[in-house]
Design a protein around this motif. Structure first.
Motif, PDB file in Angstrom:
ATOM      1  N   THR A 142       0.008   1.178  -7.288  1.00  0.00           N
ATOM      2  CA  THR A 142       1.150   0.484  -7.807  1.00  0.00           C
ATOM      3  C   THR A 142       2.287   1.279  -6.339  1.00  0.00           C
ATOM      4  O   THR A 142       1.848   2.479  -6.307  1.00  0.00           O
ATOM      5  CB  THR A 142       2.178   0.543  -9.197  1.00  0.00           C
ATOM      6  OG1 THR A 142       2.256   1.825  -9.242  1.00  0.00           O
ATOM      7  CG2 THR A 142       1.474   0.282  -9.468  1.00  0.00           C
ATOM      8  N   PRO A 143       2.343   0.455  -5.718  1.00  0.00           N
ATOM      9  CA  PRO A 143       3.621   1.115  -5.231  1.00  0.00           C
ATOM     10  C   PRO A 143       4.604   2.495  -5.388  1.00  0.00           C
ATOM     11  O   PRO A 143       4.566   3.276  -4.629  1.00  0.00           O
ATOM     12  CB  PRO A 143       5.581   0.314  -4.437  1.00  0.00           C
ATOM     13  CG  PRO A 143       3.919  -1.194  -5.349  1.00  0.00           C
ATOM     14  CD  PRO A 143       3.507  -0.500  -6.082  1.00  0.00           C
ATOM     15  N   GLU A 144       4.933   1.986  -6.640  1.00  0.00           N
ATOM     16  CA  GLU A 144       5.858   3.862  -7.291  1.00  0.00           C
ATOM     17  C   GLU A 144       4.695   4.457  -7.563  1.00  0.00           C
ATOM     18  O   GLU A 144       4.389   6.230  -6.656  1.00  0.00           O
ATOM     19  CB  GLU A 144       6.507   3.463  -8.760  1.00  0.00           C
ATOM     20  CG  GLU A 144       6.303   4.996  -9.444  1.00  0.00           C
ATOM     21  CD  GLU A 144       7.775   4.706 -10.253  1.00  0.00           C
ATOM     22  OE1 GLU A 144       8.260   5.272 -11.029  1.00  0.00           O
ATOM     23  OE2 GLU A 144       6.967   3.568 -11.044  1.00  0.00           O
ATOM     24  N   ARG A 145       3.880   4.871  -7.837  1.00  0.00           N
ATOM     25  CA  ARG A 145       2.268   5.757  -7.766  1.00  0.00           C
ATOM     26  C   ARG A 145       1.835   6.302  -6.514  1.00  0.00           C
ATOM     27  O   ARG A 145       1.529   7.453  -6.390  1.00  0.00           O
ATOM     28  CB  ARG A 145       1.205   4.833  -9.202  1.00  0.00           C
ATOM     29  CG  ARG A 145       1.664   4.845 -10.541  1.00  0.00           C
ATOM     30  CD  ARG A 145       0.483   4.125 -11.248  1.00  0.00           C
ATOM     31  NE  ARG A 145       0.611   4.258 -12.226  1.00  0.00           N
ATOM     32  CZ  ARG A 145      -0.430   3.331 -12.817  1.00  0.00           C
ATOM     33  NH1 ARG A 145      -0.662   2.624 -12.846  1.00  0.00           N
ATOM     34  NH2 ARG A 145       0.053   2.777 -14.698  1.00  0.00           N
ATOM     35  N   SER A 146       2.211   5.236  -5.628  1.00  0.00           N
ATOM     36  CA  SER A 146       0.999   5.445  -4.040  1.00  0.00           C
ATOM     37  C   SER A 146       2.320   6.719  -3.656  1.00  0.00           C
ATOM     38  O   SER A 146       1.995   7.742  -3.169  1.00  0.00           O
ATOM     39  CB  SER A 146       1.249   4.270  -3.502  1.00  0.00           C
ATOM     40  OG  SER A 146       2.350   3.708  -2.945  1.00  0.00           O
TER      41      SER A 146
END
Length: 301
Positions: A142-146
């Motif tokens: 996800t953008p957040e996890r990345s």
């Protein structure tokens, strides 16, 4: 939910997609046993690996997972040719789709894999504090996890679907708006929970930690519907014939139900990431689906 499409993110980041993701009806997760000394030492190993091309200590690949998320990963009492030891649970072993991919990754790196069992929500932090070397746990980029970890290409993908009881008033629903006001449950820290907010006026229940608890929710009447893995659906319906998949018409379902399965490592290890993608890319789609089916067939009931 963010308006940022996960499918667009995958395209922008150059990550590929295939087909699958998991869910189950198993036991709860065990603790992530760690000491501050081991974390500090491992963090040091991780920092040197970015320049040396070695993941962790280069010998033992510590793989973070729940070991309670079949067919992706689950716990066994006996060793077999499909299991790896669980480092922080004495006498226990891990099996499942993530485990088979982790074994291939470890083989490609010339390392021996061991599982480290912990809650799903603790995985990224554990990666960054050196508790584990890699995540293989049914996790999607996800953008957040990345922002906190680097993710590999997908090693199997899935879709999020909705499941209700056969006799539910929502059994014949064909669009998300048919669930206006419904009570819906998903798993914590996953897309299965995130997507629920796309349902109009939904009564979004507090997510639960494991898929078994999600299934308990629909079975005991706590909720009207649950979000679930399309690839794991056949096994769910076999074990719970009172349940059914909701057939949402194209364009009337979730904005982006795709749910890829990606491995993750700490940032700053581009050479390792490239090697992992090479290993994953060498597993054909036919082999991935065969491994998945084998895991579906032997997962705990």
């Amino acid at each position: 939910m963010t308006d940022f499409s996960r499918r667009n993110f995958l395209k922008l980041s150059g990550l590929s997609t295939l087909t699958v993701a998991g869910a189950t009806f198993l036991t709860g997760c065990g603790p992530a046993a760690q000491s501050s000394d081991s974390s500090s030492s491992s963090s040091s190993d991780s920092s040197t690996s970015s320049s040396s091309g070695v993941l962790g200590d280069g010998k033992t690949l510590r793989v973070g997972m729940e070991a309670a998320y079949a067919p992706y990963n689950w716990q066994e009492e006996k060793a077999s040719d499909t299991t790896i030891p669980i480092e922080n649970v004495s006498g226990a072993y891990a099996d499942g789709y993530d485990v088979q991919i982790a074994k291939k990754i470890a083989e490609g790196l010339g390392m021996e894999p061991v599982a480290v069992k912990m809650e799903f929500g603790a995985l990224v932090d554990s990666l960054n504090n050196g508790t584990i070397d890699i995540i293989c746990a049914g996790m999607s980029v996800t953008p957040e996890r990345s922002q906190s970890a680097d993710f590999t290409d997908s090693y199997i993908d899935d879709e999020v679907v909705m499941v209700v009881k056969q006799d539910s008033k929502y059994a014949d629903a064909t669009k998300l708006s048919d669930f206006d006001g419904a009570t819906v449950l998903g798993q914590k820290d996953t897309f299965y929970d995130d997507l629920i907010d796309e349902i109009p006026n939904v009564n979004h229940l507090t997510p639960v930690a494991t898929v078994p608890l999600v299934v308990d929710g629909i079975e005991n009447g706590t909720c009207d519907a649950i979000t679930f893995s399309s690839m794991s659906l056949p096994n769910l319906l076999q074990n719970y014939p009172d349940l059914k998949k909701v057939e949402l018409a194209e364009g009337d379902g979730f904005s982006d139900p795709s749910n890829p399965d990606n491995a993750a490592i700490a940032k700053g290890q581009d050479d390792i990431l490239a090697k992992l993608n090479e290993i994953i890319g060498g597993i054909s789609e036919a082999d991935r689906l065969s491994i998945w089916q084998d895991c579906m067939d032997r997962q705990p009931a």
